[in-house]
Scaffold this motif. Sequence first.
Motif: not given
Length: 256
Positions: A62, A64, A73, A77, A84-86, A89
Amino acid sequence: MKKLILIFLASLCMSTQASAAGGGVAWDKFPMAKMTDVAALQNGAKLFVNYCLNCHSAAFMRYNRLRDLNLTEEQIKQNLMFTTEKVGETMKIAMDPKQAKDWFGGTPPDLTVIARSRADIGKGSGADYLYTYLRTYYRDDTKVTGWDNLAFPNVGMPHVLWELQGQRAAKYVEEKDPHGGTETHHRFVGFEQITPGTMTTQQYDDTVADLVAYMQWMGEPAQHHRVRLGVWVLIFLAIFTVIAWRLNAAYWKDVK
């Protein structure tokens, strides 16, 4: 029973020898100091998402989790997430596996635990293999991709880092059979630089080491925490052993 044990040991010995004598060159030692260098691991993560995550996924990792590499974070990002934007994920890719098989002749493998899965008793660790593999590409016009690899002969993956390393050709010399036969074989003697890359040899080796360090870390992100915890557990056990020894001596001192 003894015969079964002897057969098992002989089979194990033969398989180990066969593995050590398998195709490809001897593996170079991966510089393990990179595993404790946070800046190297961060650079390796950047290289991974830019050069590897286009075709290969890391479906069990993941984004994160990169916070363990002292990244926020927001940094993750902005610099490391493209599909992805999460931030929670996993590192999946948009490529369809069926299309990948049509394009490359096979689906590119997931790389989450690639460093752990490539270990070889006769040659070295998975990190040693990856470190050697990414540094032994050479031009071969007889191959579909135009590339071949000493550590992985007839490799299907092209050299994605060639702009950094440049293009090289493999040099071989023809030698006679050392046992007196009539057959000859070709022995690899080195590389010849065809076109230069954007990096020197040392810079490229350091870059590959950063990338391999990240892939090694990715296979077990908690490994550093596990080692630190293990040290404290051993210290506790050592102290408790001394206390238990002295308590035992005090308890039994008046017993005859």
